[in-house]
Design a protein around this motif. Structure first.
Motif, PDB file in Angstrom:
ATOM      1  N   GLY A 288       0.809  -1.213   0.000  1.00 16.75           N
ATOM      2  CA  GLY A 288       0.000   0.000   0.000  1.00 16.75           C
ATOM      3  C   GLY A 288       0.840   1.260   0.000  1.00 16.75           C
ATOM      4  N   LYS A 289       2.159   1.096  -0.131  1.00 13.22           N
ATOM      5  CA  LYS A 289       3.075   2.238  -0.140  1.00 13.22           C
ATOM      6  C   LYS A 289       3.940   2.190  -1.393  1.00 13.22           C
ATOM      7  N   LEU A 290       4.221   3.360  -1.929  1.00 16.01           N
ATOM      8  CA  LEU A 290       5.086   3.446  -3.099  1.00 16.01           C
ATOM      9  C   LEU A 290       6.551   3.344  -2.694  1.00 16.01           C
ATOM     10  N   PRO A 291       7.351   2.536  -3.370  1.00 18.35           N
ATOM     11  CA  PRO A 291       8.797   2.545  -3.131  1.00 18.35           C
ATOM     12  C   PRO A 291       9.355   3.942  -3.404  1.00 18.35           C
ATOM     13  N   SER A 292      10.431   4.288  -2.747  1.00 17.52           N
ATOM     14  CA  SER A 292      10.971   5.643  -2.888  1.00 17.52           C
ATOM     15  C   SER A 292      11.756   5.839  -4.182  1.00 17.52           C
ATOM     16  N   LYS A 293      12.202   4.738  -4.799  1.00 17.15           N
ATOM     17  CA  LYS A 293      12.998   4.860  -6.024  1.00 17.15           C
ATOM     18  C   LYS A 293      12.254   4.326  -7.240  1.00 17.15           C
ATOM     19  N   GLY A 294      12.351   5.089  -8.332  1.00 25.23           N
ATOM     20  CA  GLY A 294      11.840   4.619  -9.614  1.00 25.23           C
ATOM     21  C   GLY A 294      12.983   4.075 -10.450  1.00 25.23           C
ATOM     22  N   LEU A 295      12.799   4.041 -11.763  1.00 26.57           N
ATOM     23  CA  LEU A 295      13.809   3.505 -12.677  1.00 26.57           C
ATOM     24  C   LEU A 295      14.338   4.591 -13.594  1.00 26.57           C
ATOM     25  N   TYR A 296      15.604   4.488 -13.924  1.00 23.56           N
ATOM     26  CA  TYR A 296      16.209   5.310 -14.967  1.00 23.56           C
ATOM     27  C   TYR A 296      16.468   4.370 -16.131  1.00 23.56           C
ATOM     28  N   ILE A 297      15.586   4.389 -17.135  1.00 23.08           N
ATOM     29  CA  ILE A 297      15.659   3.455 -18.249  1.00 23.08           C
ATOM     30  C   ILE A 297      16.319   4.156 -19.432  1.00 23.08           C
ATOM     31  N   TYR A 298      17.465   3.648 -19.838  1.00 27.04           N
ATOM     32  CA  TYR A 298      18.168   4.283 -20.946  1.00 27.04           C
ATOM     33  C   TYR A 298      18.418   3.272 -22.063  1.00 27.04           C
ATOM     34  N   GLY A 299      18.507   3.782 -23.259  1.00 24.06           N
ATOM     35  CA  GLY A 299      18.744   2.916 -24.405  1.00 24.06           C
ATOM     36  C   GLY A 299      18.513   3.683 -25.689  1.00 24.06           C
ATOM     37  N   LYS A 300      18.700   3.008 -26.789  1.00 25.21           N
ATOM     38  CA  LYS A 300      18.580   3.641 -28.096  1.00 25.21           C
ATOM     39  C   LYS A 300      17.145   4.066 -28.385  1.00 25.21           C
ATOM     40  N   PHE A 301      17.020   4.923 -29.380  1.00 22.65           N
ATOM     41  CA  PHE A 301      15.720   5.435 -29.803  1.00 22.65           C
ATOM     42  C   PHE A 301      14.826   4.291 -30.282  1.00 22.65           C
ATOM     43  N   GLY A 302      13.563   4.272 -29.819  1.00 19.53           N
ATOM     44  CA  GLY A 302      12.569   3.357 -30.343  1.00 19.53           C
ATOM     45  C   GLY A 302      12.533   1.959 -29.760  1.00 19.53           C
ATOM     46  N   VAL A 303      13.263   1.698 -28.661  1.00 18.83           N
ATOM     47  CA  VAL A 303      13.275   0.334 -28.112  1.00 18.83           C
ATOM     48  C   VAL A 303      12.091   0.054 -27.188  1.00 18.83           C
ATOM     49  N   GLY A 304      11.288   1.085 -26.883  1.00 21.24           N
ATOM     50  CA  GLY A 304      10.103   0.859 -26.054  1.00 21.24           C
ATOM     51  C   GLY A 304      10.179   1.413 -24.647  1.00 21.24           C
ATOM     52  N   LYS A 305      11.056   2.368 -24.413  1.00 19.03           N
ATOM     53  CA  LYS A 305      11.200   2.921 -23.065  1.00 19.03           C
ATOM     54  C   LYS A 305       9.916   3.629 -22.610  1.00 19.03           C
ATOM     55  N   SER A 306       9.329   4.416 -23.516  1.00 23.58           N
ATOM     56  CA  SER A 306       8.091   5.123 -23.181  1.00 23.58           C
ATOM     57  C   SER A 306       6.953   4.143 -22.921  1.00 23.58           C
ATOM     58  N   PHE A 307       6.954   3.034 -23.651  1.00 26.38           N
ATOM     59  CA  PHE A 307       5.932   2.006 -23.459  1.00 26.38           C
ATOM     60  C   PHE A 307       5.960   1.482 -22.028  1.00 26.38           C
ATOM     61  N   VAL A 308       7.161   1.294 -21.499  1.00 30.05           N
ATOM     62  CA  VAL A 308       7.294   0.801 -20.121  1.00 30.05           C
ATOM     63  C   VAL A 308       6.695   1.799 -19.136  1.00 30.05           C
ATOM     64  N   LEU A 309       6.979   3.091 -19.349  1.00 28.55           N
ATOM     65  CA  LEU A 309       6.411   4.108 -18.464  1.00 28.55           C
ATOM     66  C   LEU A 309       4.885   4.068 -18.507  1.00 28.55           C
ATOM     67  N   GLY A 310       4.327   3.981 -19.720  1.00 30.13           N
ATOM     68  CA  GLY A 310       2.877   3.918 -19.849  1.00 30.13           C
ATOM     69  C   GLY A 310       2.301   2.689 -19.174  1.00 30.13           C
ATOM     70  N   ALA A 311       2.980   1.560 -19.311  1.00 26.93           N
ATOM     71  CA  ALA A 311       2.506   0.317 -18.698  1.00 26.93           C
ATOM     72  C   ALA A 311       2.490   0.431 -17.175  1.00 26.93           C
ATOM     73  N   ILE A 312       3.562   0.977 -16.618  1.00 25.71           N
ATOM     74  CA  ILE A 312       3.610   1.149 -15.159  1.00 25.71           C
ATOM     75  C   ILE A 312       2.506   2.099 -14.699  1.00 25.71           C
ATOM     76  N   ALA A 313       2.339   3.204 -15.430  1.00 28.46           N
ATOM     77  CA  ALA A 313       1.297   4.177 -15.068  1.00 28.46           C
ATOM     78  C   ALA A 313      -0.083   3.534 -15.109  1.00 28.46           C
ATOM     79  N   ASN A 314      -0.348   2.727 -16.128  1.00 29.88           N
ATOM     80  CA  ASN A 314      -1.652   2.081 -16.249  1.00 29.88           C
ATOM     81  C   ASN A 314      -1.870   1.026 -15.169  1.00 29.88           C
ATOM     82  N   GLU A 315      -0.823   0.295 -14.810  1.00 31.65           N
ATOM     83  CA  GLU A 315      -0.954  -0.693 -13.739  1.00 31.65           C
ATOM     84  C   GLU A 315      -1.234   0.003 -12.403  1.00 31.65           C
ATOM     85  N   LEU A 316      -0.553   1.112 -12.142  1.00 33.20           N
ATOM     86  CA  LEU A 316      -0.768   1.843 -10.895  1.00 33.20           C
ATOM     87  C   LEU A 316      -2.160   2.457 -10.854  1.00 33.20           C
TER      88      LEU A 316
END
Length: 312
Positions: free
Chosen positions: A159-187
């Motif tokens: 019931g509590k949010l962890p204090s640290k998120g993720l710093y996701i780095y990589g080349k253009f177009g590998v799906g980094k934004s998709f991961v953010l959207g997925a986490i946001a939708n799950e939350l």
């Protein structure tokens, strides 16, 4: 020749009202969710209450009682688009109330955010993203999925949010934004709001907000977000002001308050620090860049995401 009326009477058999009533009643009482509700309330519910409430129970079973994840409430088939029925007892009868489904919660929160931050941008595939849909075709993507899932599951369990998120780095177009959207939708399914902003547009918006006196309100809104997601940090053209007064202010506050922050970038930590050190005027400010990076490292866990460009 036999009259047509006689032929129709002989061929068409219309069930009696009692037969239709008995069929619907049996359908209602054999419904698993209705049975579960009656079992949970067996000390209160009696036969007379059930008989009296059959119309409401029929209303309940005629709709989906769970979110169908249709991608948009416009596609919802329930009586009230974006709402699911729930049974409850009121005044010695069983009644139906309607609550927002997961998709409705996501869409309402998105509208709230967009009313404050216009640079909150998510493409259609990101709007519908779920962690289960993330392609796991290499080790780095598996690790990203595991870390993202662990964040969501820990939040659900404690019931509590962890204090640290993720710093996701990589080349253009590998799906980094998709991961953010997925986490946001799950939350969002557990009613936790995430503010996701596209950094280059956000910083441009913040510059213009000074003239219409909305700067401080926007800064406060973003820095206080339960979960903040900064998409494509490093793709912007930085000025000392946007780096120090916008990014620096937001990141310092979230570090001090231990608020989870997710960041995507084409740069790793070292590459981003080099980017932050150079302003659009060509000035190199190593110390100020290091200060920003100190805050980023304090609130994120770095993870590289590999794979092919999925936008091609």
């Amino acid at each position: 020749m036999e009259p047509i009326s006689s032929a129709l009477k002989r061929q068409i058999v219309v069930p009696s009202f009692q037969e239709r009533y008995d069929t619907i009643r049996r359908e209602i009482l054999e419904n698993e969710e209705v049975q579960r509700f009656l079992a949970e309330n067996d000390r209160i519910v009696n036969k007379e209450m059930v008989e009296r409430s059959l119309p409401k129970l029929h209303e309940f079973i005629s709709q989906s009682s769970v979110c169908c994840n249709c991608g948009s409430t416009e596609n919802c088939t329930n009586y009230l688009k974006g709402f699911i029925p729930k049974l409850f007892i009121s005044q010695n009868a069983i009644d139906v109330e309607y609550v927002k489904c997961e998709q409705k919660v996501i869409e309402d929160e998105r509208r709230d955010i967009e009313s404050m931050i216009s640079s909150m941008y998510m493409s259609k595939d990101v709007l519908r993203a779920r962690l289960k849909d993330l392609s796991l075709d290499n080790d780095s993507r598996i690790e990203v999925a595991e870390l993202a899932t662990a964040f969501v599951e820990k939040t659900k369990q404690t019931g509590k949010l962890p204090s640290k998120g993720l710093y996701i780095y990589g080349k253009f177009g590998v799906g980094k934004s998709f991961v953010l959207g997925a986490i946001a939708n799950e939350l969002a399914t557990i009613k936790i709001k995430s503010v996701l902003v596209f950094v280059p547009e956000f910083l441009s918006e913040m510059k213009h907000s000074i003239s219409d006196n909305t700067f401080q309100g926007k800064i406060d809104y973003v820095k206080n977000a339960p979960v903040l997601m900064l998409d494509d940090l490093g793709a912007e053209t930085l000025s000392s002001w946007t780096r120090d007064e916008v990014l620096g202010t937001i990141l310092h506050y979230r570090m001090a308050e231990e608020l989870p922050t997710f960041i995507t970038s084409n740069f790793d930590y070292d590459g981003l620090e080099s980017h932050l050190a150079t302003s659009q005027k060509g000035d190199v400010e190593v110390v100020k860049a290091a200060r920003i990076m100190e805050r980023i490292k304090a609130i994120t866990i770095p993870i590289q995401m590999g794979g092919n460009n999925r936008r091609q």
